[in-house]
Write an enzyme that holds these catalytic residues in place. Structure first.
Site, PDB file in Angstrom:
ATOM      1  N   ARG A   1       0.794  -1.299   0.002  1.00 44.56           N
ATOM      2  CA  ARG A   1      -0.159   0.151   0.020  1.00 44.56           C
ATOM      3  C   ARG A   1       1.072   1.374  -0.061  1.00 44.56           C
ATOM      4  NH1 ARG A   1       1.118   2.405   4.507  1.00 44.56           N
ATOM      5  NH2 ARG A   1       1.682   1.014   6.452  1.00 44.56           N
TER       6      ARG A   1
ATOM      7  N   GLY B   1       2.094   4.887   1.417  1.00 42.27           N
ATOM      8  CA  GLY B   1       2.194   5.505   2.796  1.00 42.27           C
ATOM      9  C   GLY B   1       3.340   4.990   3.706  1.00 42.27           C
TER      10      GLY B   1
ATOM     11  N   TYR C   1       4.834   4.063   7.882  1.00 40.52           N
ATOM     12  CA  TYR C   1       4.583   3.073   8.953  1.00 40.52           C
ATOM     13  C   TYR C   1       3.271   3.425   9.577  1.00 40.52           C
ATOM     14  CZ  TYR C   1       9.321   1.043   8.877  1.00 40.52           C
ATOM     15  OH  TYR C   1      10.378   0.387   8.669  1.00 40.52           O
TER      16      TYR C   1
ATOM     17  N   ALA D   1      -6.303   6.133   9.492  1.00 38.64           N
ATOM     18  CA  ALA D   1      -5.344   6.115   8.663  1.00 38.64           C
ATOM     19  C   ALA D   1      -5.838   5.715   7.279  1.00 38.64           C
ATOM     20  CB  ALA D   1      -4.078   5.422   8.993  1.00 38.64           C
TER      21      ALA D   1
ATOM     22  N   CYS E   1       2.870   7.409  10.085  1.00 43.63           N
ATOM     23  CA  CYS E   1       2.888   7.870   8.945  1.00 43.63           C
ATOM     24  C   CYS E   1       3.831   9.015   8.589  1.00 43.63           C
ATOM     25  CB  CYS E   1       1.510   8.778   8.695  1.00 43.63           C
ATOM     26  SG  CYS E   1       0.111   7.238   8.618  1.00 43.63           S
TER      27      CYS E   1
END
EC number: 2.3.1.181
Length: 219
Positions: A68, A70, A72, A148, A179
Site C-alpha cells: 500500500r 504511505g 509506517y 489512517a 505515517c
C-alpha cells in the site's frame, strides 16, 4: 457487493492473500466488490514510502512490508480495519477522487458519533482538533489522527484501505512515527470520551457508505 465482518484477530498475511486474490477476481469480472471489516493482532506495517528511522522499536511487534501507499502504521485489537476491494475503474478511473471519497466516508461515519473529522494538506488520514491539549512545539493547535488511509490499485481495483481507532492501546503507536508525522499524536473514539464499540462503527460505516459512493453499496 459483499460486506464481510470477521470476528477475532485475523493474521495479516492471510488477509493480504485474500485481498490480492479477490482484487484479481474483481478485475477479471469473476467476483463482486467487497468491504472487509476486521481486527489484526498487534503489528506494524511499512508502506511503500516507509523510512527505516521511523521504526523506533523494531523488536516490539512483527513488522510487515506492505504494497500500500504511505509509511509506517500500527494495527491491533480495538482498531477497525476496513479493507476496500472496489472497482475504481467503473468509478471514473480517478485515483485522487477515490481517496477523497474514502476520506469523506470516514468523516461521515465519525459524524454519526458527533466527532468532527478533518483532512489536512500534506498529512494523510483523518484528524481531530484537540483543544483540550497544549499547542504543539511549533505553536500549532494540537491535532490527533483518528484514522489512517493507505491503498493500492491493481488493474483499477483497490485493496488495503482504512483503519479507524475505536479503542486500541494508543501506547502501541509509540514504536513508530505514525505515517512519518511526529508533531501530532493519535487518538481513538474511546480516548475522546465516547463509549463506542467496533459494532457501532460497523453500523456507521455501512449507513454512510452509499452517501459517498452511491447505490453501488447494495448487497
Amino acid at each position: 457487493m459483499e460486506w464481510k465482518i470477521t470476528d477475532g484477530l485475523t493474521d495479516y498475511e492471510e488477509a493480504v492473500a485474500f485481498m490480492e486474490a479477490r482484487a484479481a477476481a474483481i478485475a477479471a469480472g469473476e467476483a463482486e466488490e467487497c468491504i472487509w471489516l476486521l481486527e489484526h493482532p498487534p503489528l506494524y506495517t511499512a508502506g511503500t514510502s516507509a523510512r527505516r528511522e521511523d521504526l523506533t522499536d523494531p523488536d516490539r511487534f512483527p513488522v510487515h512490508g506492505s504494497k500500500r501507499g504511505g509509511q509506517y502504521t500500527y494495527h491491533g485489537p480495538g482498531q477497525r480495519v476496513v479493507y476496500v476491494m472496489l472497482d475504481v475503474g467503473k468509478r471514473g478511473h480517478d485515483v485522487r477522487r477515490f481517496v477523497q471519497q474514502l476520506e469523506e466516508w470516514v468523516i461521515a461515519a465519525l459524524a454519526e458519533f458527533n466527532v468532527r473529522g478533518e483532512i489536512r494538506e500534506g498529512r494523510v488520514g483523518v484528524w481531530v482538533r484537540r483543544d483540550d491539549k497544549p499547542l504543539t512545539v511549533s505553536g500549532k493547535p494540537a491535532e490527533d489522527k483518528i484514522a489512517a488511509i493507505g491503498i493500492r490499485i491493481r488493474k483499477w481495483v483497490s485493496f488495503h484501505g482504512i483503519s479507524i481507532n475505536v479503542e486500541p492501546d494508543l501506547e502501541h503507536f509509540s514504536g513508530i512515527v505514525p505515517c512519518g508525522i511526529s508533531e501530532f499524536g493519535v487518538t481513538s473514539l474511546v480516548d475522546l470520551g465516547l463509549p463506542v464499540t467496533l459494532a457501532d462503527v460497523d453500523v456507521a460505516l455501512r449507513s454512510s457508505f452509499e452517501k459517498v459512493f452511491g447505490e453501488t453499496a447494495a448487497v
